[in-house]
Scaffold this motif. Structure first.
Motif, short mmCIF file in Angstrom:
data_model
loop_
_atom_site.label_atom_id
_atom_site.label_comp_id
_atom_site.label_asym_id
_atom_site.label_seq_id
_atom_site.Cartn_x
_atom_site.Cartn_y
_atom_site.Cartn_z
N LEU A 51 31.76 44.39 35.89
CA LEU A 51 32.36 44.91 37.20
C LEU A 51 33.29 43.87 37.74
N ILE A 52 34.49 44.04 38.04
CA ILE A 52 35.37 43.26 38.55
C ILE A 52 35.93 44.08 39.79
N SER A 53 35.68 43.49 41.12
CA SER A 53 35.87 44.23 42.28
C SER A 53 36.42 43.48 43.25
N ASP A 54 37.58 44.12 43.96
CA ASP A 54 38.18 43.40 45.20
C ASP A 54 37.16 43.79 46.28
N LEU A 55 36.96 43.26 47.43
CA LEU A 55 36.10 43.27 48.41
C LEU A 55 36.60 44.15 49.46
N VAL A 56 37.87 43.87 49.79
CA VAL A 56 38.49 44.77 50.87
C VAL A 56 39.42 45.71 50.46
N MET A 57 39.29 47.07 50.43
CA MET A 57 40.20 48.04 50.06
C MET A 57 40.29 49.13 51.14
N PRO A 58 41.34 49.79 51.43
CA PRO A 58 41.26 50.75 52.56
C PRO A 58 40.44 52.17 52.48
N ASP A 59 40.32 52.43 51.36
CA ASP A 59 39.72 53.63 51.09
C ASP A 59 38.23 53.64 50.96
N HIS A 60 37.78 52.43 50.21
CA HIS A 60 36.22 52.46 50.06
C HIS A 60 36.21 50.85 49.80
N GLU A 61 35.20 50.44 50.74
CA GLU A 61 34.99 49.08 50.76
C GLU A 61 34.35 48.66 49.30
N GLY A 62 35.09 47.70 48.73
CA GLY A 62 34.27 46.88 47.56
C GLY A 62 32.89 46.59 47.53
N MET A 63 32.70 46.13 48.95
CA MET A 63 31.32 45.41 49.15
C MET A 63 30.36 46.71 49.15
N GLU A 64 30.60 47.82 49.63
CA GLU A 64 29.80 49.02 49.53
C GLU A 64 29.59 49.17 47.85
N GLY A 65 30.42 49.23 47.37
CA GLY A 65 30.26 49.27 45.79
C GLY A 65 29.54 48.64 45.17
N ILE A 66 29.62 47.27 45.37
CA ILE A 66 28.86 46.04 44.83
C ILE A 66 27.28 46.40 45.31
N PHE A 67 27.06 46.75 46.40
CA PHE A 67 25.55 46.77 46.66
C PHE A 67 24.91 47.97 45.93
N ALA A 68 25.73 49.04 45.91
CA ALA A 68 25.38 50.19 45.21
C ALA A 68 25.08 49.76 43.77
N VAL A 69 25.87 49.09 43.13
CA VAL A 69 25.95 48.67 41.49
C VAL A 69 24.80 47.83 41.43
N ARG A 70 24.65 47.03 42.18
CA ARG A 70 23.39 45.93 42.34
C ARG A 70 22.07 46.58 42.08
N GLN A 71 21.83 47.63 42.66
CA GLN A 71 20.66 48.42 43.12
C GLN A 71 20.56 49.54 41.92
N GLN A 72 21.53 49.74 40.91
CA GLN A 72 21.36 50.59 39.81
C GLN A 72 21.71 49.94 38.37
N PHE A 73 22.37 48.80 38.44
CA PHE A 73 22.73 48.43 37.23
C PHE A 73 22.46 46.82 37.12
N ASN A 74 22.04 46.49 35.73
CA ASN A 74 22.16 44.98 35.84
C ASN A 74 23.28 44.44 34.94
N ILE A 75 24.45 44.09 35.62
CA ILE A 75 25.42 43.78 34.90
C ILE A 75 26.35 42.67 35.65
N PRO A 76 26.94 41.84 34.97
CA PRO A 76 27.53 40.83 35.58
C PRO A 76 28.74 41.42 36.61
N ILE A 77 28.78 40.89 37.90
CA ILE A 77 29.81 41.22 38.76
C ILE A 77 30.55 40.11 39.27
N ILE A 78 31.93 40.34 38.88
CA ILE A 78 32.92 39.17 39.49
C ILE A 78 33.55 40.08 40.76
N ALA A 79 33.37 39.34 42.11
CA ALA A 79 33.98 39.62 43.22
C ALA A 79 35.40 38.91 43.72
#
Length: 117
Positions: A51-79
């Motif tokens: 996963l490559i994710s921007d952290l600041v987005m108007p509709d849905h924050e990337g940080m929220e997504g990253i926290f959700a992903v980290r709870q469910q998946f064991n994949i590398p994440i580039i913020a």
């Protein structure tokens, strides 16, 4: 190299298209989106390796997504972000942070290091 799927989230359409093209040219399958809505389902549906994710987005924050992903998946994440303070918030739960601006080649180099080792 076996094709690996990357989910790329960024609300900046031009940057998203540029990074998408560079990553595909490097041999990866890229699924691009403008926000992190339904991110866990997107990762699961495409069997994403990264996963490559921007952290600041108007509709849905990337940080929220990253926290959700980290709870469910064991994949590398580039913020990615132009805001260093946000990168510091997530640096302990992501694999790598990149401060904007960076070149597409710098991103591809880091992706190769994470996925092709």
């Amino acid at each position: 190299m076996a094709e690996k799927t990357i989910v790329l989230l960024d609300d900046d359409e031009l940057l998203r298209e540029l990074l998408h093209a560079e990553l595909e040219a490097a041999g990866y399958i890229v699924v691009a989106a403008a926000n992190s809505a339904d991110l866990p389902q997107l990762l699961e549906d495409h069997n994403a390796a990264l996963l490559i994710s921007d952290l600041v987005m108007p509709d849905h924050e990337g940080m929220e997504g990253i926290f959700a992903v980290r709870q469910q998946f064991n994949i590398p994440i580039i913020a990615i972000s132009s805001y260093e303070q946000y990168l510091r918030v997530v640096e302990s739960i992501v694999t790598l942070t990149l401060k904007k601006p960076f070149t597409p080649q710098q991103l591809v180099q880091q992706v190769r290091r994470l996925l092709d080792s």
